[in-house]
Scaffold this motif. Structure first.
Motif, PDB file in Angstrom:
ATOM      1  N   LYS A 188      -9.233   4.142  -0.802  1.00  0.00           N
ATOM      2  CA  LYS A 188      -9.973   3.591  -1.932  1.00  0.00           C
ATOM      3  C   LYS A 188      -9.040   3.275  -3.103  1.00  0.00           C
ATOM      4  CE  LYS A 188     -14.022   4.373  -4.825  1.00  0.00           C
ATOM      5  NZ  LYS A 188     -15.201   5.213  -5.050  1.00  0.00           N
ATOM      6  N   GLU A 189      -8.126   4.187  -3.420  1.00  0.00           N
ATOM      7  CA  GLU A 189      -7.176   3.939  -4.515  1.00  0.00           C
ATOM      8  C   GLU A 189      -6.333   2.700  -4.239  1.00  0.00           C
ATOM      9  OE1 GLU A 189      -5.796   8.161  -6.371  1.00  0.00           O
ATOM     10  OE2 GLU A 189      -5.434   7.903  -4.217  1.00  0.00           O
ATOM     11  N   ASN A 190      -5.875   2.564  -3.012  1.00  0.00           N
ATOM     12  CA  ASN A 190      -5.071   1.406  -2.636  1.00  0.00           C
ATOM     13  C   ASN A 190      -5.846   0.106  -2.772  1.00  0.00           C
ATOM     14  OD1 ASN A 190      -2.210   1.880  -1.556  1.00  0.00           O
ATOM     15  ND2 ASN A 190      -3.354   3.578  -0.656  1.00  0.00           N
TER      16      ASN A 190
ATOM     17  N   TYR B 140       0.834  -1.181   0.000  1.00  0.00           N
ATOM     18  CA  TYR B 140       0.000   0.000   0.000  1.00  0.00           C
ATOM     19  C   TYR B 140       0.874   1.238   0.000  1.00  0.00           C
ATOM     20  CZ  TYR B 140      -3.815  -3.137   1.071  1.00  0.00           C
ATOM     21  OH  TYR B 140      -4.728  -4.139   1.010  1.00  0.00           O
ATOM     22  N   CYS B 141       0.369   2.285  -0.576  1.00  0.00           N
ATOM     23  CA  CYS B 141       1.096   3.551  -0.666  1.00  0.00           C
ATOM     24  C   CYS B 141       0.394   4.580   0.211  1.00  0.00           C
ATOM     25  CB  CYS B 141       1.136   4.000  -2.125  1.00  0.00           C
ATOM     26  SG  CYS B 141       1.928   5.596  -2.355  1.00  0.00           S
ATOM     27  N   LYS B 142       1.116   5.133   1.164  1.00  0.00           N
ATOM     28  CA  LYS B 142       0.537   6.109   2.090  1.00  0.00           C
ATOM     29  C   LYS B 142       0.060   7.371   1.380  1.00  0.00           C
ATOM     30  CE  LYS B 142       3.377   4.594   5.931  1.00  0.00           C
ATOM     31  NZ  LYS B 142       4.376   4.927   6.922  1.00  0.00           N
ATOM     32  N   GLU B 143       0.661   7.664   0.227  1.00  0.00           N
ATOM     33  CA  GLU B 143       0.296   8.867  -0.510  1.00  0.00           C
ATOM     34  C   GLU B 143      -1.026   8.718  -1.270  1.00  0.00           C
ATOM     35  OE1 GLU B 143       3.628   7.640  -0.749  1.00  0.00           O
ATOM     36  OE2 GLU B 143       4.049   8.997   0.927  1.00  0.00           O
ATOM     37  N   ARG B 144      -1.487   7.499  -1.430  1.00  0.00           N
ATOM     38  CA  ARG B 144      -2.761   7.261  -2.118  1.00  0.00           C
ATOM     39  C   ARG B 144      -3.872   7.109  -1.080  1.00  0.00           C
ATOM     40  NH1 ARG B 144       0.324   3.371  -5.474  1.00  0.00           N
ATOM     41  NH2 ARG B 144       0.681   4.380  -7.461  1.00  0.00           N
ATOM     42  N   SER B 145      -5.082   7.384  -1.532  1.00  0.00           N
ATOM     43  CA  SER B 145      -6.225   7.220  -0.635  1.00  0.00           C
ATOM     44  C   SER B 145      -6.464   5.734  -0.367  1.00  0.00           C
ATOM     45  CB  SER B 145      -7.488   7.836  -1.258  1.00  0.00           C
ATOM     46  OG  SER B 145      -7.941   7.029  -2.340  1.00  0.00           O
TER      47      SER B 145
ATOM     48  N   ASN C 214      -8.450  -0.413  -4.689  1.00  0.00           N
ATOM     49  CA  ASN C 214      -8.663  -0.658  -6.118  1.00  0.00           C
ATOM     50  C   ASN C 214      -7.402  -1.243  -6.764  1.00  0.00           C
ATOM     51  OD1 ASN C 214     -11.374  -0.099  -6.771  1.00  0.00           O
ATOM     52  ND2 ASN C 214     -10.983   2.094  -6.644  1.00  0.00           N
ATOM     53  N   LEU C 215      -6.242  -0.728  -6.396  1.00  0.00           N
ATOM     54  CA  LEU C 215      -4.989  -1.274  -6.926  1.00  0.00           C
ATOM     55  C   LEU C 215      -4.778  -2.720  -6.466  1.00  0.00           C
ATOM     56  CD1 LEU C 215      -2.622   1.808  -6.562  1.00  0.00           C
ATOM     57  CD2 LEU C 215      -3.427   0.754  -8.696  1.00  0.00           C
TER      58      LEU C 215
END
Length: 185
Positions: A77-79, A70-75, A81-82
């Protein structure tokens, strides 16, 4: 003393043997021979064949999740979805690790011993895998949400294996995410 590499060789030999011959024909001697190891090495890492199977399951689970983070810079929801995209991609590889996980689950329908072991492992499977640890740390999801997420992932992976159209799968995942997001908080 023994190296961690020896343990990994024993686990990989187990995966290879299961893929070649199934769970029922797995023996300590076959694993030792395939891994080019010794009984001493085996018993240094595993108390018995059941313990080896549990470790192999956890290795398979975490190995399947290893490439995703997971990327802390993404929301949130974005995480998520990825992560769905990642599940679709990894399911298409038809990896032995996926097969091990589903073989273990299917064996629970036939064998009470496997079912009991799986029930004992449930908390560790859901709460302590690499993805769950990140979700708890980065996004503060609670345990109930992790259990719901696990149920959804298993079902989604089955559909990923059975369904060829990635666009349809992505659409389904996005709908699932919207429901999961509304239940996160």
């Amino acid at each position: 003393m023994y190296s961690n590499q020896t343990k990994l060789k024993l686990i990989q030999a187990t995966i290879d043997l299961i893929m070649e011959h199934g769970l029922e024909k797995l023996t300590i001697n076959k694993v030792i021979e395939k891994a080019e190891s010794s009984k001493g090495s085996f018993y240094y890492y595993f108390s018995n064949i059941d313990n080896l199977m549990k470790e192999t399951f956890f290795y398979s689970l975490n190995h399947n999740l290893f490439e995703f983070s997971y990327c802390k810079e993404r929301s949130f929801k974005e995480n998520i979805n990825l992560f769905g995209r990642y599940l679709i991609k990894t399911s298409k590889k038809k990896s032995p690790e996926h097969a091990i996980m589903f073989l273990w689950i299917s064996k629970c329908f036939q064998d009470e011993n496997y079912k009991k072991q799986f029930q004992e492992m449930r908390k560790q499977i859901i709460e302590e895998n690499t993805i769950s640890r990140d979700l708890k740390e980065i996004f503060q999801v609670d345990i109930e949400w992790l259990y719901m997420f696990d149920i959804i992932i298993i079902g989604f992976l089955v559909h990923c294996i059975l369904h060829e159209d990635e666009d349809v799968l992505l659409s389904i995942w996005e709908q699932i995410v919207n429901v999961m997001i509304s239940n996160k908080i």
